[in-house]
Structure formats: structure tokens, C-alpha cells
Scaffold this motif. Structure first.
Motif, short mmCIF file in Angstrom:
data_model
loop_
_atom_site.label_atom_id
_atom_site.label_comp_id
_atom_site.label_asym_id
_atom_site.label_seq_id
_atom_site.Cartn_x
_atom_site.Cartn_y
_atom_site.Cartn_z
N ARG A 42 0.83 -1.21 0.00
CA ARG A 42 0.00 0.00 0.00
C ARG A 42 0.87 1.26 0.00
O ARG A 42 0.61 2.21 0.72
CB ARG A 42 -0.91 0.03 1.23
CG ARG A 42 -1.82 -1.16 1.37
CD ARG A 42 -2.87 -1.23 0.29
NE ARG A 42 -3.78 -2.36 0.51
CZ ARG A 42 -4.78 -2.65 -0.30
NH1 ARG A 42 -5.02 -1.89 -1.36
NH2 ARG A 42 -5.56 -3.69 -0.05
N ARG A 43 1.92 1.21 -0.83
CA ARG A 43 2.81 2.35 -1.00
C ARG A 43 3.68 2.64 0.23
O ARG A 43 4.37 3.65 0.28
CB ARG A 43 2.03 3.62 -1.36
CG ARG A 43 1.14 3.47 -2.58
CD ARG A 43 1.92 3.18 -3.83
NE ARG A 43 1.05 3.08 -5.01
CZ ARG A 43 1.50 2.82 -6.24
NH1 ARG A 43 2.78 2.62 -6.43
NH2 ARG A 43 0.66 2.75 -7.26
N HIS A 44 3.64 1.79 1.25
CA HIS A 44 4.51 1.98 2.40
C HIS A 44 5.93 1.57 2.07
O HIS A 44 6.16 0.79 1.13
CB HIS A 44 4.00 1.18 3.60
CG HIS A 44 2.74 1.70 4.19
ND1 HIS A 44 1.48 1.28 3.77
CD2 HIS A 44 2.51 2.61 5.17
CE1 HIS A 44 0.55 1.90 4.46
NE2 HIS A 44 1.15 2.73 5.32
N ASP A 45 6.87 2.03 2.85
CA ASP A 45 8.26 1.65 2.65
C ASP A 45 8.48 0.21 3.10
O ASP A 45 7.94 -0.22 4.13
CB ASP A 45 9.18 2.59 3.45
CG ASP A 45 10.65 2.30 3.16
OD1 ASP A 45 11.29 1.68 4.03
OD2 ASP A 45 11.12 2.70 2.09
N THR A 86 9.74 -0.46 6.74
CA THR A 86 8.94 -0.08 7.91
C THR A 86 7.52 -0.60 7.89
O THR A 86 6.82 -0.52 8.91
CB THR A 86 8.89 1.46 8.02
OG1 THR A 86 8.31 2.01 6.82
CG2 THR A 86 10.29 2.04 8.24
N VAL A 87 7.05 -1.13 6.77
CA VAL A 87 5.67 -1.58 6.68
C VAL A 87 5.40 -2.70 7.69
O VAL A 87 6.25 -3.57 7.93
CB VAL A 87 5.34 -2.06 5.24
CG1 VAL A 87 6.15 -3.30 4.89
CG2 VAL A 87 3.85 -2.35 5.09
#
Length: 248
Positions: free
Chosen positions: A34-37, A40-41
Motif C-alpha cells: 500500500r505504498r509503504h516503505d 517499515t511496513v
């Protein structure tokens, strides 16, 4: 195998992190991360089992440097495996297994034999299992790795016959002595040495199979039959030049 699997999965983590032009990476970024890094997701229950396993390797990745895992700009599973595995002491018999074109099943039996892990009766008796301790090939002494290869009169006759076929004018020594000789041969690139290593491996496997046939099937063959069987098996794994050595 566990460390190799981790190294292979690290390649997928590296691809998710850096290969953003790949279609499957784009799909994971859009529908899973969902476009998170990637670093860190959070790991959620909605993620697939495979993706969870890959993301869990982030803890291992922190201990490594991506640059140390690359070869010519591409991820190297081999380099990753070596870093994960760490420095390991090399065993003397490694080349018997690695520099050997004998059949896989014979190399496996040799691998067990050099580590004294074949289930000979002396080992089985230590597991509190009742068994006949005597060697079933010669019926004179208790069975062990050292006796079976090649103190047993039956196996000695087999290996002596193979040594003569290869042009060696000597008699069989103990398993430790023969293993050291094979280790030296495995370091050589000569045709005769390669054939010798294959011959030793197939001989150990064939003798072990004959031992099992006598115990479990009550069937036996003469040493001459086993010699021909070993030579045939070696010939199947030889190239044309090496095969000529067997018929000289």
C-alpha cells in the motif's frame, strides 16, 4: 538448507526494495505494501504467507550490507549464503564428494561412511536394538565401518580386484588409509585419479548394498560379480576417454 533458503528469499526482498520497475514488484507495492516503505511496513494477516516470510528477513538484512551481497550490480545468492553461514572449518574429505562424478546414491553412502554414520551393527547395538553383531559378509568379526571397508575378507577381495583393474599393485588398506588416498586423488585432475575416486565411491556403495541384500533378502553375490557391477556403474558415469582406462 535453511541458510540457503534465507539467502534465496533475501534476493526477493532485495528485488522488492530496488527493482521497482518489475511488474510483480509493482503489484506487491500497490496491493500489499500500500505504498509503504518496505523497511517499515507492518506485517498484517492480509498478507500472503510468502510475503510475511520475506518481510521477516528484514531483521537479518539489518545485520548485512546490501553492497556486500551484490556481484556486478546483481544480487548474489552465493555471497549472501556465505555471509549468513559464516566461516566454517573445511573437512578433509570434502573433495571426495564435490570432485566426484560417481552416482549421487554412491556419493551419499560415502558421505555417511566418512562420518561414521552408516547404521552398521556396532552403532545399532548402541541404540539398545538387538541385532547380530557379526559381519554377514564374512561371519568372522563384528561389523563396523572400519571392518566393512576393508578389513572384511569379502570386501577386501572386491577392492583388491578393482585396484588391479586400475593398475595398482597393492592390497587394500583400512578405511581411514583408503579415504586419505582418495582425498589425494580427488585433488588431482588426471583421468586416472578421477576414475579412482569414482571407483572407490561405487565400491563402497556396492559393498553396502550387498551387505543389506544378505541381511534383509538373504541373497549374495560373489566378489567377481560385484567387481563387474562397480566397473559397469563407473563406466556409465565416465566420458569416452575415461572409459578407455577401464578396458585397458
Amino acid at each position: 538448507m535453511e541458510n540457503w533458503n534465507k539467502a534465496a528469499m533475501l534476493k526477493l526482498l532485495w528485488a522488492i526494495t530496488f527493482k521497482t520497475d518489475k511488474l510483480w514488484v509493482k503489484w506487491i507495492a500497490a496491493y500489499c505494501l500500500r505504498r509503504h516503505d518496505v523497511s517499515t511496513v507492518g506485517i498484517t494477516n492480509n498478507m500472503s504467507w510468502h510475503l510475511k516470510k520475506i518481510l521477516k528477513l528484514r531483521e537479518l538484512r539489518v545485520q548485512l550490507n546490501w553492497e556486500d551481497l551484490l556481484l556486478n550490480g546483481k544480487f548474489s545468492i552465493k555471497k549472501a549464503y556465505k555471509l549468513i553461514q559464516g566461516e566454517m572449518q573445511k573437512v578433509q574429505w570434502r573433495r571426495i564428494i564435490c570432485n566426484n562424478r560417481a552416482s549421487p546414491k554412491s556419493k551419499f553412502i560415502v558421505w555417511l561412511a566418512v562420518q561414521n554414520r552408516l547404521p552398521t551393527t556396532d552403532r545399532i547395538s548402541r541404540w539398545n536394538v538387538e541385532c547380530q553383531l557379526q559381519c554377514r559378509l564374512c561371519d568372522t568379526q563384528n561389523e563396523s565401518i572400519q571392518h566393512l571397508f576393508f578389513e572384511c575378507s569379502f570386501s577386501t577381495e572386491v577392492w583388491n580386484g578393482l585396484l588391479q583393474k586400475m593398475g595398482f599393485n597393492r592390497t587394500a588398506g583400512s578405511f581411514d588409509v583408503e579415504s586419505r588416498i582418495v582425498c589425494l586423488k580427488a585433488h588431482s585432475k588426471s583421468l586416472k585419479s578421477r576414475v579412482y575416486v569414482m571407483m572407490f565411491s561405487e565400491a563402497v556403495h556396492t559393498i553396502w548394498c550387498q551387505r543389506n541384500s544378505v541381511i534383509f533378502e538373504n541373497t549374495s553375490c560373489s566378489p567377481a560379480v560385484l567387481i563387474n557391477r562397480v566397473i559397469f556403474q563407473v563406466a556409465c558415469n565416465c566420458n569416452e576417454t575415461e572409459r578407455r582406462l577401464l578396458v585397458q
